[in-house]
Motif scaffolding. Structure first.
Motif, PDB file in Angstrom:
ATOM      1  N   GLN A 112      39.175  35.800  57.818  1.00 25.01           N
ATOM      2  CA  GLN A 112      39.812  34.851  56.910  1.00 25.01           C
ATOM      3  C   GLN A 112      39.012  34.653  55.629  1.00 25.01           C
ATOM      4  N   LEU A 113      37.748  35.049  55.666  1.00 26.94           N
ATOM      5  CA  LEU A 113      36.934  34.926  54.468  1.00 26.94           C
ATOM      6  C   LEU A 113      37.511  35.731  53.309  1.00 26.94           C
ATOM      7  N   LEU A 114      38.272  36.766  53.627  1.00 23.55           N
ATOM      8  CA  LEU A 114      38.851  37.607  52.586  1.00 23.55           C
ATOM      9  C   LEU A 114      40.087  36.986  51.952  1.00 23.55           C
ATOM     10  N   GLN A 115      40.711  36.044  52.644  1.00 22.40           N
ATOM     11  CA  GLN A 115      42.008  35.549  52.194  1.00 22.40           C
ATOM     12  C   GLN A 115      41.977  34.867  50.826  1.00 22.40           C
ATOM     13  N   PRO A 116      41.035  33.953  50.557  1.00 22.20           N
ATOM     14  CA  PRO A 116      41.041  33.338  49.228  1.00 22.20           C
ATOM     15  C   PRO A 116      40.843  34.357  48.104  1.00 22.20           C
ATOM     16  N   LEU A 117      39.931  35.320  48.311  1.00 29.15           N
ATOM     17  CA  LEU A 117      39.685  36.312  47.274  1.00 29.15           C
ATOM     18  C   LEU A 117      40.903  37.194  47.046  1.00 29.15           C
ATOM     19  N   LEU A 118      41.567  37.612  48.128  1.00 32.00           N
ATOM     20  CA  LEU A 118      42.780  38.415  47.982  1.00 32.00           C
ATOM     21  C   LEU A 118      43.878  37.620  47.287  1.00 32.00           C
ATOM     22  N   ALA A 119      43.990  36.335  47.624  1.00 32.97           N
ATOM     23  CA  ALA A 119      45.007  35.501  46.984  1.00 32.97           C
ATOM     24  C   ALA A 119      44.726  35.337  45.496  1.00 32.97           C
ATOM     25  N   LEU A 120      43.449  35.212  45.125  1.00 35.07           N
ATOM     26  CA  LEU A 120      43.096  35.109  43.703  1.00 35.07           C
ATOM     27  C   LEU A 120      43.492  36.372  42.946  1.00 35.07           C
ATOM     28  N   VAL A 121      43.225  37.529  43.549  1.00 38.90           N
ATOM     29  CA  VAL A 121      43.587  38.799  42.906  1.00 38.90           C
ATOM     30  C   VAL A 121      45.100  38.901  42.746  1.00 38.90           C
ATOM     31  N   LEU A 122      45.847  38.515  43.784  1.00 38.05           N
ATOM     32  CA  LEU A 122      47.307  38.581  43.713  1.00 38.05           C
ATOM     33  C   LEU A 122      47.852  37.596  42.683  1.00 38.05           C
ATOM     34  N   ALA A 123      47.234  36.411  42.580  1.00 37.11           N
ATOM     35  CA  ALA A 123      47.670  35.444  41.575  1.00 37.11           C
ATOM     36  C   ALA A 123      47.468  35.995  40.171  1.00 37.11           C
ATOM     37  N   TRP A 124      46.347  36.686  39.957  1.00 39.91           N
ATOM     38  CA  TRP A 124      46.078  37.301  38.654  1.00 39.91           C
ATOM     39  C   TRP A 124      47.042  38.450  38.374  1.00 39.91           C
ATOM     40  N   TRP A 125      47.311  39.249  39.403  1.00 40.38           N
ATOM     41  CA  TRP A 125      48.127  40.455  39.225  1.00 40.38           C
ATOM     42  C   TRP A 125      49.618  40.128  39.122  1.00 40.38           C
ATOM     43  N   LEU A 126      50.135  39.303  40.032  1.00 36.28           N
ATOM     44  CA  LEU A 126      51.576  39.060  40.106  1.00 36.28           C
ATOM     45  C   LEU A 126      52.048  37.910  39.227  1.00 36.28           C
ATOM     46  N   LEU A 127      51.173  36.896  39.066  1.00 33.63           N
ATOM     47  CA  LEU A 127      51.587  35.700  38.346  1.00 33.63           C
ATOM     48  C   LEU A 127      50.869  35.516  37.017  1.00 33.63           C
ATOM     49  N   ALA A 128      49.974  36.451  36.696  1.00 34.44           N
ATOM     50  CA  ALA A 128      49.222  36.410  35.436  1.00 34.44           C
ATOM     51  C   ALA A 128      48.430  35.116  35.288  1.00 34.44           C
ATOM     52  N   GLU A 129      47.939  34.577  36.408  1.00 37.94           N
ATOM     53  CA  GLU A 129      47.104  33.385  36.341  1.00 37.94           C
ATOM     54  C   GLU A 129      45.697  33.761  35.877  1.00 37.94           C
ATOM     55  N   ARG A 130      45.135  32.934  35.016  1.00 35.23           N
ATOM     56  CA  ARG A 130      43.806  33.203  34.479  1.00 35.23           C
ATOM     57  C   ARG A 130      42.747  32.749  35.474  1.00 35.23           C
TER      58      ARG A 130
END
Length: 283
Positions: A242-260
């Protein structure tokens, strides 16, 4: 094998927040929370029928399945969806939910009667302090309503994960989540029908795609390898994935939603990652 299965589940769960954000572009948050469980219940029921398995769990474990349903079928989808609808970004939610591995470990300790070393509690407190500091900085000195909703979602998920991991030791993981979805269906299906007919929607392709993902992947398919991994690898050891989940979610937020991704968000995610890693090591 257990760790690999759990990692597959984490990969599926990492897309939950971005997919929920897409679904909320066209659907009401209450409908997303209840509707995803209703759709998943039909998929779970079909799998149980295809496997010629009983449609209801053993009565001896009914309380545990009710706890799973309240935690991951109702609680987490509802509170996390409301948090995103209240203005929390996907990256912000990912940092807050980064405490989920530690919360799951605490719940497992209470349920299993284990006695971890003092380092476990020190690291857990440090992680909670890191998340608190992050939310206060983001909220201008006080936590927002979205933060409180995310914390409620975190507690619900921790309970559902722990109970599901315990049951999966003697019941296949796919049947554990299937039973939880089926016993919740008498509530989720009628509510989904009512909300679907009275709440206005703006159906778009991205909203439908997001809703389909949280219904079939986040709510059902992701739990199949996740619960199996917890059962085979142990809640503490396999839960480290589960340690990977926040980091993966951050990458997806940047990639899919263009979040800074600013330095505060990355620092908060890293601080939580270190603290939760220490809790897992201390166990």
């Amino acid at each position: 094998m257990g760790t690999a299965l759990a990692a597959l589940g984490v990969l599926a769960f990492s897309g939950t927040f971005p997919a929920t954000a897409f679904a909320l572009r066209g659907f009401d948050p209450y409908f997303v929370a209840v509707g995803r469980a209703a759709v998943a219940a039909f998929a779970a029921g079909a799998c149980l029928l295809a496997a010629r398995a009983p449609l209801l769990p053993p009565r001896a474990h009914l309380r545990a399945y009710i706890a799973i349903a309240l935690g991951v079928v109702f609680g987490f989808p509802l509170f996390s969806g409301l948090a995103l609808a209240a203005g929390a970004s996907v990256s912000h939610a990912a940092v807050v939910v980064g405490l989920l591995p530690a919360a799951t470990a605490v719940t497992a300790v209470l349920r299993a009667g284990e006695r971890p070393r003092p380092l476990f509690w020190v690291a857990s407190a440090a992680g909670a302090a890191a998340v608190t500091a992050f939310t206060l900085v983001r909220g201008g000195g006080r936590p927002s309503a979205a933060d409180l909703l995310m914390l409620a979602a975190l507690v619900c998920a921790a309970v559902g994960y722990t109970e599901g991991g315990r049951l999966a030791r003697h019941t296949p993981g796919w049947r554990v989540i299937s039973y939880a979805l089926v016993i919740a269906a008498p509530v989720t299906v009628p509510l989904a029908v009512v909300l679907g007919s009275v709440v206005p929607h703006r159906v778009t392709a991205d909203a439908l795609a997001g809703f389909a993902y949280v219904s079939l992947v986040s709510m059902f398919l992701g739990f199949v390898p996740w619960y199996a991994g917890l059962a085979r690898g142990g809640i503490a050891r396999a839960g480290q994935t589960q340690l990977l989940q926040p980091l993966l979610a951050l990458v997806l937020a940047w990639w899919l939603l263009a979040e800074r991704l600013d330095l505060i968000t990355l620092a908060g995610a890293l601080a939580v990652l270190v603290c939760v890693a220490l809790t897992q090591r201390a166990r």
